[in-house]
Scaffold this active site. Structure first.
Site, PDB file in Angstrom:
ATOM      1  N   CYS A 139     -16.480   0.823 -21.209  1.00  0.00           N
ATOM      2  CA  CYS A 139     -17.820   0.630 -20.659  1.00  0.00           C
ATOM      3  C   CYS A 139     -18.436  -0.702 -21.087  1.00  0.00           C
ATOM      4  CB  CYS A 139     -18.723   1.790 -21.058  1.00  0.00           C
ATOM      5  SG  CYS A 139     -18.179   3.377 -20.354  1.00  0.00           S
TER       6      CYS A 139
ATOM      7  N   CYS B  82     -17.901  -3.358 -18.527  1.00  0.00           N
ATOM      8  CA  CYS B  82     -18.255  -3.049 -17.141  1.00  0.00           C
ATOM      9  C   CYS B  82     -19.369  -3.953 -16.629  1.00  0.00           C
ATOM     10  CB  CYS B  82     -18.686  -1.593 -17.041  1.00  0.00           C
ATOM     11  SG  CYS B  82     -19.139  -1.102 -15.357  1.00  0.00           S
TER      12      CYS B  82
ATOM     13  N   GLU C 152       0.822  -1.211   0.000  1.00  0.00           N
ATOM     14  CA  GLU C 152       0.000   0.000   0.000  1.00  0.00           C
ATOM     15  C   GLU C 152       0.858   1.265   0.000  1.00  0.00           C
ATOM     16  OE1 GLU C 152      -3.034   0.347  -0.612  1.00  0.00           O
ATOM     17  OE2 GLU C 152      -3.677  -1.737  -0.510  1.00  0.00           O
TER      18      GLU C 152
ATOM     19  N   TYR D 262      -6.066   6.666   4.295  1.00  0.00           N
ATOM     20  CA  TYR D 262      -6.250   5.643   3.258  1.00  0.00           C
ATOM     21  C   TYR D 262      -5.507   4.360   3.620  1.00  0.00           C
ATOM     22  CZ  TYR D 262      -5.461   2.746  -0.721  1.00  0.00           C
ATOM     23  OH  TYR D 262      -5.372   1.625  -1.515  1.00  0.00           O
TER      24      TYR D 262
ATOM     25  N   ASP E 293      -9.709   5.407  -2.895  1.00  0.00           N
ATOM     26  CA  ASP E 293      -8.614   6.003  -3.647  1.00  0.00           C
ATOM     27  C   ASP E 293      -9.191   6.705  -4.873  1.00  0.00           C
ATOM     28  OD1 ASP E 293      -9.234   3.986  -5.444  1.00  0.00           O
ATOM     29  OD2 ASP E 293      -7.188   3.197  -5.586  1.00  0.00           O
TER      30      ASP E 293
END
Length: 289
Positions: free
Chosen positions: A196, A199, A35, A118, A136
């Site tokens: 898209c 998706c 991270e 975060y 994020d």
């Protein structure tokens, strides 16, 4: 507010990248290292360095015994090297105060040196499976489009962003759902040229249903690198990473022709603790003289 959890989780199960810090055998320490490294740095650059670090420093106490200079040298070209020093400080605190085990509680994680909102939530979720919102840039963009019907997310608002994602999290497998949201933004719902057709929540996406309006919020700053102080600082650090002995200023002066900018960057590195000056006026990575 909702995004079908089953659709998103099924899509993630089928398409998720096989990243080493996502595997069941990865420790919480491995997740924490990933991270910190992944902040502002692409996965492809992080993965080989992450593997080297975990082989060399498999526990916080192993890293805690290293010098700051060793850690900075191992950080290499990942950029934003202050992250390396923050991770080293966190490793020392975990080794000293938490029996060498990365804490699972968000508030305890936040109390570690250099661990922000975060990172604390990401570790709690991805290392320990806790139900807590992890937000994020990718997640903010998915929520802005799929939930709010906007072309992109506006300026960050911590409270609003956390509340938005909190409302989406299912009661079960919330941590996996968070990872799926992040993956969707990274691979499909990208800032430019979103895919898209690929998706999993296309039919319910508010942005699609609104006719895919263009983003009309404040202009986003474009980060440049060439000619910036960031580039010069990196060049100065490259010299010191390439030698085990302190160097004279003349060795540093050759990396950049603008003396004013070069000296300003060297002073900023000294102020940040990324470079130290010896009594003899030489320069070295911290702890290496």
């Amino acid at each position: 507010m909702s995004l079908d959890a089953d659709l998103l989780l099924d899509w993630f199960a089928d398409t998720a990248r096989d990243l080493p810090w996502r595997r069941p055998e990865c420790t919480a320490w491995g997740v924490l290292v990933s991270e910190i490294m992944l902040q502002q740095t692409p996965v492809a650059r992080v993965e080989p360095i992450w593997r080297e670090w975990l082989a060399r420093w498999p526990t916080p106490s192993a890293m805690a015994k290293a010098t700051q200079g060793e850690v900075l040298r191992a950080w290499g070209k990942l950029g934003y090297p202050r992250r390396a020093l923050r991770l080293h400080a966190a490793a020392q605190a975990i080794a000293e105060h938490h029996d060498d085990v990365v804490p699972s509680d968000v508030d305890t994680l936040l109390a570690l040196p250099g661990i922000g909102a975060y990172t604390a939530r990401a570790v709690a979720a991805f290392a320990y499976g806790q139900r807590c919102p992890v937000v994020d840039t990718n997640v903010r963009r998915v929520v802005a489009r799929a939930v709010h019907g906007a072309g992109d997310a506006g300026p960050p608002s911590t409270t609003k962003d956390l509340n938005d994602v909190e409302a989406l999290l299912p009661d079960e497998r919330a941590a996996v759902y968070s990872a799926a949201l992040m993956e969707l933004g990274a691979l499909v719902c990208t800032a430019r040229a979103p895919k898209c057709a690929d998706c999993p929540v296309f039919d319910a996406c508010a942005w699609q249903l609104n006719g895919r309006p263009a983003y009309d919020g404040p202009a986003k700053a474009v980060q440049k690198f060439a000619g910036t102080d960031r580039q010069v600082r990196g060049l100065l650090l490259d010299v010191l990473r390439g030698t085990s002995e302190p160097v004279a200023k003349a060795r540093l002066d050759v990396v950049w022709s603008d003396a004013g900018q070069r000296d300003r960057c060297l002073h900023s590195l000294l102020d940040d603790g990324l470079v130290e000056q010896t009594a003899a006026g030489l320069f070295a990575l911290p702890g290496e003289h």
